[in-house]
Motif scaffolding. Structure first.
Motif, short mmCIF file in Angstrom:
data_model
loop_
_atom_site.label_atom_id
_atom_site.label_comp_id
_atom_site.label_asym_id
_atom_site.label_seq_id
_atom_site.Cartn_x
_atom_site.Cartn_y
_atom_site.Cartn_z
N ASN A 1 21.37 -48.51 32.67
CA ASN A 1 20.59 -48.85 31.16
C ASN A 1 20.77 -50.17 30.75
O ASN A 1 21.68 -50.56 30.15
CB ASN A 1 21.13 -47.60 30.32
N ASN B 1 23.69 -44.45 36.10
CA ASN B 1 24.10 -44.75 34.63
C ASN B 1 23.27 -45.89 34.46
O ASN B 1 23.94 -46.76 33.54
CB ASN B 1 25.59 -44.85 34.92
N VAL C 1 16.53 -43.19 35.71
CA VAL C 1 16.88 -42.08 35.53
C VAL C 1 17.77 -41.24 36.59
O VAL C 1 17.33 -41.58 37.72
CB VAL C 1 15.58 -40.95 35.22
N GLY D 1 13.44 -52.23 27.79
CA GLY D 1 14.68 -51.65 28.34
C GLY D 1 14.41 -50.96 29.66
O GLY D 1 13.35 -51.20 30.30
N GLN E 1 15.90 -47.98 32.38
CA GLN E 1 16.79 -47.16 32.61
C GLN E 1 16.61 -46.55 33.95
O GLN E 1 15.31 -46.09 34.13
CB GLN E 1 16.71 -46.10 31.42
N CYS F 1 11.29 -47.48 30.73
CA CYS F 1 11.40 -48.77 29.63
C CYS F 1 11.80 -47.77 28.30
O CYS F 1 11.32 -46.69 27.94
CB CYS F 1 10.27 -49.51 29.28
N ASN F 2 13.14 -48.22 27.81
CA ASN F 2 13.44 -47.41 26.72
C ASN F 2 13.47 -48.31 25.32
O ASN F 2 14.39 -47.97 24.54
CB ASN F 2 14.82 -46.44 27.09
N GLU F 3 12.74 -49.31 25.36
CA GLU F 3 12.99 -50.10 24.18
C GLU F 3 11.62 -50.41 23.75
O GLU F 3 10.52 -50.61 24.72
CB GLU F 3 13.40 -51.56 24.58
#
Ligand code: CUA
Length: 257
Positions: free
Chosen positions: A106, A104, A101, A97, A99, A131-133
């Motif tokens: 993502n 917006n 911070v 992922g 994002q 990384c948000n995955e």
């Protein structure tokens, strides 16, 4: 039809039209004034293998982010406040992922595809890219930075690239995504763990045995299905890793105890 009915119909039509106009206005205002992003989409850009920043014009950038276990390339960027960046995202291995911070943005980095979004950096500051995955044991370490600062305004900002030192064995495991299927700590994954592998006796699928010495490891990297360890499927693709890098990988595997 009576005049009264026509009057009501007219009012309904006008009300509906006003409603649609108001909604459209709200969406336009969200985008323009509040900076909400429009839905992002997969592009038909071909997946790329290196991250870079392209300066298109003053305060207009194209940033090619390459996500890989477990970092983003480029890792560090400086651009002046008020910059608009077109972000393209590709992955070198698994799904990640991305994002940014405080914005917006993502996105998902999906193998075989390139994702896109546009972002404007009005406020100076340091923006964290995370990384948000979940993508493996060091997922939580996977981050990069975007510095929005006037100090970078003079010369065209360039990505900070790491010195071209040869990669070590462990980095090569990441580069070739070996760690997507082989753990370093003994935890079960699709392929045998590297923990304690070197020098160990392997029972093969055909009932014979082999010792995991250097020759065995080199062969297993180059022609993975020459010997399949019992209990595992012969699913690893053959590799074309340069010999020097294969040797570095083997040297590293020796140290994983
Ligand atoms: Cu990449 Cu989590």
């Amino acid at each position: 039809m009576s005049t009264a009915t026509i009057g009501i119909e007219k009012r309904i039509v006008i009300t509906a039209a006003l409603f649609v106009l108001t909604l459209t206005g709200v969406i336009a205002m969200s985008v323009k004034v509040f900076g909400f992003g429009l839905p992002t989409c997969l592009t038909d850009v071909r997946p790329f293998r290196d991250g870079k920043v392209i300066t298109q014009a003053p305060k207009r950038y194209e940033i090619h982010y390459l996500a890989r276990m477990w970092r983003f390339e480029p890792a560090d960027i400086s651009i002046p406040p008020g910059s608009t960046a077109d972000i393209y995202l590709s992955t070198a291995d698994v799904t990640h992922g991305m994002q940014i911070v405080g914005t917006n943005i993502n996105l998902m980095a999906v193998p075989g595809a390139v994702n896109y979004a546009r972002v404007k950096f009005d406020q100076p500051g340091e923006y964290l890219v995370v990384c948000n995955e979940y993508c493996g044991i060091e997922h939580h370490q996977m981050a990069a930075r975007i510095h929005v600062t006037d100090r970078a305004a003079a010369p065209p900002p360039l990505p900070v690239t790491a010195a071209a030192a040869p990669l070590g064995g462990q980095e090569l495991l990441d580069k070739y995504a070996c760690t997507a299927c082989h753990s370093l700590d003994g935890s079960p994954m699709p392929g045998p763990t590297f923990k304690g592998l070197y020098g160990s006796k392997r029972t093969l699928a055909d009932g014979t045995a082999a010792v995991a010495d250097e020759a065995y490891l080199l062969e297993s990297i180059e022609k993975p299905n020459a010997k399949t360890v019992k209990g595992f499927d012969p699913v690893m693709p053959e590799t074309t890793i340069p010999p020097a890098e294969m040797r570095a990988i083997v040297q590293f595997i020796k140290t994983v105890k």
